[in-house]
Write an enzyme that holds these catalytic residues in place. Structure first.
Site, PDB file in Angstrom:
ATOM      1  CB  SER A  25      -5.462 -50.970  59.046  1.00 46.96           C
ATOM      2  OG  SER A  25      -5.980 -50.445  57.805  1.00 46.96           O
ATOM      3  CD1 TRP A  57      -2.029 -52.487  59.690  1.00 52.68           C
ATOM      4  CD2 TRP A  57      -1.425 -54.834  59.617  1.00 52.68           C
ATOM      5  NE1 TRP A  57      -2.982 -53.100  59.998  1.00 52.68           N
ATOM      6  CE2 TRP A  57      -2.644 -54.682  59.842  1.00 52.68           C
ATOM      7  CE3 TRP A  57      -1.004 -55.875  59.398  1.00 52.68           C
ATOM      8  CZ2 TRP A  57      -3.644 -55.947  60.311  1.00 52.68           C
ATOM      9  CZ3 TRP A  57      -1.847 -57.078  59.794  1.00 52.68           C
ATOM     10  CH2 TRP A  57      -3.073 -56.947  60.253  1.00 52.68           C
ATOM     11  CG  ASP A  83      -1.093 -54.374  48.048  1.00 48.79           C
ATOM     12  OD1 ASP A  83      -1.552 -54.549  49.258  1.00 48.79           O
ATOM     13  OD2 ASP A  83      -1.910 -54.261  47.172  1.00 48.79           O
ATOM     14  CG  ASP A  99      -0.934 -62.449  42.969  1.00 49.32           C
ATOM     15  OD1 ASP A  99      -1.119 -62.823  44.201  1.00 49.32           O
ATOM     16  OD2 ASP A  99      -1.629 -62.778  41.967  1.00 49.32           O
ATOM     17  CE  LYS A 164      -8.725 -57.681  56.071  1.00 50.00           C
ATOM     18  NZ  LYS A 164      -8.607 -56.048  55.782  1.00 50.00           N
TER      19      LYS A 164
END
Ligand code: SAM
Length: 309
Positions: A25, A57, A83, A99, A164
């Site tokens: 990615s 990233w 994450d 979260d 995304k």
């Protein structure tokens, strides 16, 4: 990124290992930046990477913000990566296992930034898929909405948001809504994103919320509630087709980015197409920290893995 995956003939996967990135990615963000240059702005100080694991990233962000920079610049720059999964450390990146839909996460990021707002927020979020297409699409939309809600609470005016998306049925609606919050919204497909996938990225430049609008992070909000008081014509978010004013729709331009000569992400290549060192099989850059299949592997190694009948 393991050693024996069938993906090993995907050239971006291979290149990621060669260049020390934890996931392929990384090239998506690099190719988006080649087109829009949002990471080349020397004024970038505070950056948030949402849904960041395993961290490719964040690796790109760390290099862009901290390589070849003065000590003074480095002292005022901060990157926060969030994450649900734990992440192995990355130079100059504060990692949070949290979260993104939870208001506490927003509070923790703001604390790290000393209550200053961010210049750039990106999100490469993807929920675990169930295989039930409608449900997967719905959960993905909710995740984008949560990333957007958090972003609107934390991004400074003029800032950039990159996320995304999957180009599903209702995506025009999202472009329209984003057009009320940002000066410029583009849908971009980097060459390293497989052409066969509906994946694309919205690049939202110049955050400019209406003056009377108060951003809030609340997962229970409907889209309509979130955008209420946003000077957004009610008709725009009505689901009644006859109420849709065609001339008011904002259509985001679609752009393919990345060098046209670059590798085809849908093709597979034989390793022996490439001479020299690259024929060697490479170890993963970073072993998974706590993968969901860890228990299954342990059971398999001890011969205790049985198939349910
Ligand atoms: N950009 C990452 C990279 O370059 O390494 C890859 C991101 S991966 C495609 C998607 C990530 O979204 C997963 O690690 C998943 O745990 C994360 N995710 C999904 N839902 C989330 C949530 N509610 N909060 C935080 N992370 C979430």
């Amino acid at each position: 990124m393991g050693k024996s995956s069938k993906d090993k003939r995907d050239l971006y996967y291979r290149k990621a290992k060669e260049q020390g990135y934890r996931a392929r990615s990384a090239f998506k963000l690099l190719q988006l930046n080649d087109q829009f240059h949002f990471l080349d702005d020397t004024n970038l100080k505070r950056v948030v990477d949402l849904c960041a694991a395993p961290g490719s990233w964040s690796q790109v962000l760390s290099k862009k913000l901290f390589n070849d920079t003065t000590l003074e610049q480095q002292n005022e720059r901060k990157i926060v990566a969030v994450d649900l999964q734990p992440m192995s450390p990355i130079d100059h990146v504060v990692t949070l296992q949290a979260d993104i839909t939870h208001p506490k996460t927003l509070k923790r990021i703001l604390e790290i930034f000393g209550n200053e707002k961010a210049d750039f927020v990106c999100s490469d979020g993807a929920p675990d898929v169930t295989g039930l297409h409608d449900l997967d699409e719905y959960v993905q939309q909710q995740l984008i909405m949560s990333a957007l809600q958090l972003t609107t609470c934390i991004l400074k005016e003029g800032g950039t948001f990159v996320a995304k998306i999957f180009r599903g049925r209702d995506i025009d609606m999202l472009y329209s809504q984003l057009g009320y919050l940002f000066e410029n919204v583009v849908c971009a497909k980097p060459k390293s994103s497989r052409g066969t996938s509906l994946e694309a990225f919205i690049v939202c430049l110049g955050y400019k919320p209406p003056s009377n609008w108060k951003p809030r992070l609340d997962v229970d909000f409907s889209v309509e509630e979130f955008f209420s008081t946003c000077n957004l014509n009610k008709l725009q978010i009505s689901d009644k087709l006859q109420d849709w004013h065609e001339e008011e729709r904002k259509i985001a331009p679609f752009m393919s980015c990345g060098d046209l000569q670059s590798f085809d992400s849908d093709a597979t290549y034989r390793l022996d197409d490439f001479k020299g060192d690259s024929i060697l099989s490479l170890d993963p850059v970073q072993s998974p920290t706590n993968p969901p299949y860890k228990k299954a592997l342990e059971l398999k190694r001890s011969g205790k893995l049985t198939r349910a009948i």
